[in-house]
Design an enzyme around this catalytic site. Structure first.
Site, PDB file in Angstrom:
ATOM      1  N   MET A 330       0.839  -1.198   0.000  1.00 55.22           N
ATOM      2  CA  MET A 330       0.000   0.000   0.000  1.00 55.22           C
ATOM      3  C   MET A 330       0.882   1.260   0.000  1.00 55.22           C
ATOM      4  SD  MET A 330      -3.053   1.153   2.578  1.00 55.22           S
ATOM      5  CE  MET A 330      -4.397   0.046   2.261  1.00 55.22           C
ATOM      6  N   TRP A 333       2.387   1.703  -3.342  1.00 57.54           N
ATOM      7  CA  TRP A 333       1.345   2.124  -4.273  1.00 57.54           C
ATOM      8  C   TRP A 333       1.092   3.631  -4.182  1.00 57.54           C
ATOM      9  CZ3 TRP A 333      -3.694   3.825  -2.726  1.00 57.54           C
ATOM     10  CH2 TRP A 333      -4.463   4.242  -3.807  1.00 57.54           C
ATOM     11  N   HIS A 334       1.142   4.178  -2.966  1.00 59.00           N
ATOM     12  CA  HIS A 334       0.912   5.619  -2.825  1.00 59.00           C
ATOM     13  C   HIS A 334       1.978   6.424  -3.552  1.00 59.00           C
ATOM     14  CE1 HIS A 334      -2.632   6.095  -0.414  1.00 59.00           C
ATOM     15  NE2 HIS A 334      -2.234   5.201   0.463  1.00 59.00           N
ATOM     16  N   GLY A 335       3.191   5.914  -3.607  1.00 61.45           N
ATOM     17  CA  GLY A 335       4.242   6.621  -4.327  1.00 61.45           C
ATOM     18  C   GLY A 335       5.597   6.267  -3.752  1.00 61.45           C
TER      19      GLY A 335
END
Lengths: 403, 79
Positions: A330, A333-335
């Site tokens: 996660m 995925w956010h960056g």
């Protein structure tokens, strides 16, 4: 003409409701006009993605065709075979465009993200869901039209909520009865109003009016406090958390409201997250469609594989490995920045600690008090832990320390 | 069907360590906190081994698997 981000300004709704009017009238009289639905989708896609030099729009089209190709090749493969590695390869291929987009800022090379467009993450979640369900045998048939309609359902195209194919299909293939539709319109109007209040009034107050001021103050006191952590950083933490919630919950309410007007019961994203009594409860209330997606398609599958192959024996260890994997993914995925990764690790540790506490509580049930004060304390503690994690997430510490 | 249910209840007791797990065949196992994600997976793995079926791990619609009766129904359909 520049791209118009859906729901970004109050006027957007006037045009949107005009566009929806024929759909609403149709549903009121028990009809779905497929051709008009298609036309409305095209209009929204053009305004959202084909403004300016059209790069986003072209990327979107290429992306959808690419994912469609993968899904249909895998579907025809799956009819005869079911190899784990082939399945894994298809999942990896499906996330390749997203990986490129996410890596882009890191490499500072704008050319590699051929597939960059607003909302690519959400379309990738949907595509991967379909591939995994084809593997599980839950989806046995799907047409290119159904795939495109699900992926490009415009109320949720840029930021979710993330619906599931079979659930969406159930709504879109039927027309709600008059009573059901009246109920949907009613709940849609309520959500729309609540969304306007959340996003354009409360979210605006915290995000546009308060946040920049608090940020300037926190920055101006950075040399007077150890690590720059003045009281204004604490203020920033709460103001940012409020902004994040009201802005995103407001947006999500719009997406659900517009879906309701179209006779689709898109799942809700938020359920009073700041009332959560522990961090696990929080993730069942915050950005639910995302956390459930991660739970079902990453956590559960990983647990299942580990238990089935007996890679790890200890139950607690298995659950903890699952949390670390889920929240790290996660975070990535956010960056690809240190603060998103730390945010992920922080939540994994919070979940592991929470589980340990729950186990301890179960064993010593008699000696641990449980009443409305302990409940209030639990909610207070959870709220503060969550807000602290949002401070990490906001990237403000990065500005404070390294800029 | 009853044999299936007995086996399911045994699995539930085994996984949760609760003697009364699944006592009431219509009890909602998720709502009542009998099964969390981890326990759910363990139950699914056990069902898969016990009945030699392939269970859908992800889109396993919770509302279709929430009670002993419903699990038995699903198992029968997958067998």
């Amino acid at each position: 003409m520049a791209n118009i981000t859906p729901y970004s300004s109050p006027h957007y709704f006037i045009y949107l409701l005009l566009l929806l009017l024929p759909i609403i009238i149709g549903l009121w009289f028990g009809k779905r006009f497929r051709a008009y639905d298609f036309f409305a989708t095209v209009v929204i896609l053009i305004t959202a993605f084909f403004g300016g030099n059209m790069t986003q729009g072209i990327s979107l089209l290429c992306y959808v065709l690419y994912e469609m190709l993968l899904v249909f090749i895998f579907l025809s493969y799956r009819k005869k075979h079911n190899n784990f590695w082939v399945f894994t390869m298809f999942v990896l291929l499906a996330i390749v465009p997203l990986v490129f987009v996410k890596l882009d800022p890191l490499l500072k090379n704008q050319t590699i993200s051929l597939f960059g467009f607003m909302g690519i993450s959400y379309l990738t979640f949907k595509s991967v869901e379909i591939i995994m369900e084809i593997r599980d045998g839950v989806i046995k048939k799907i047409t290119p039209y159904e795939f495109g309609r699900f992926l490009l359902f415009f109320p949720t195209i840029t930021s979710g909520p993330i619906d599931r194919f079979k659930r969406f299909q159930k709504d879109v293939d039927k027309v709600p009865s008059r009573d059901e539709y009246v109920e949907l319109l009613h709940s849609g109007v309520n959500k729309l109003m609540k969304g306007l209040l959340y996003k354009f009034i409360i979210g605006y107050f915290f995000g546009t009016l308060l946040l920049p001021k608090v940020q300037i103050l926190a920055m101006s006191y950075r040399y007077q406090a150890p690590l720059g952590l003045s009281w204004w950083v604490l203020a920033y933490m709460y103001v940012y958390s409020m902004y994040l919630f009201f802005d995103f919950a407001g947006y999500s309410l719009f997406a659900v409201a517009i879906s309701n007007f179209m006779g689709i019961k898109t799942p809700m994203n938020f359920d009073a997250p700041f009332k959560a009594k522990n961090i696990k409860d929080f993730w069942n209330r915050w950005h639910k469609t995302l956390s459930f997606w991660f739970r079902d398609f990453i956590y559960m599958r990983l647990m299942f594989t580990i238990i089935k192959h007996k890679w790890i024996k200890n139950r607690v260890t298995i659950a903890n490995v699952g949390y670390v994997a889920l929240f790290l993914i996660m975070g990535f995925w956010h960056g690809e920045t240190w603060y998103y990764i730390v945010y992920g690790i922080f939540h994994a540790i919070a979940m592991i600690t929470n589980d340990a506490w729950l186990r301890y509580k179960k064993k010593h049930r008699e000696s641990i008090p449980s009443n409305k004060f302990t409940h209030a304390f639990a909610v207070f503690l959870t709220f503060n832990i969550v807000c602290f994690s949002f401070l990490i997430f906001s990237g403000f510490l990065n500005t404070l320390w390294f800029s | 069907m009853d044999e299936i249910k007995t086996k399911i209840v045994d699995i539930l007791k085994d996984v949760t360590g609760l003697d009364d797990a699944g006592q009431n065949a219509d009890q909602d196992l998720f709502k009542d906190g009998v099964l969390d994600s981890m326990a759910t997976v363990e139950v699914l793995v056990n069902l898969q081994d016990e009945f030699d079926i392939t269970v859908p791990v992800s889109e396993f619609d919770r509302s279709q698997w929430s009670t002993v009766n419903k699990i038995a129904q699903q198992v029968q359909e997958l067998e």
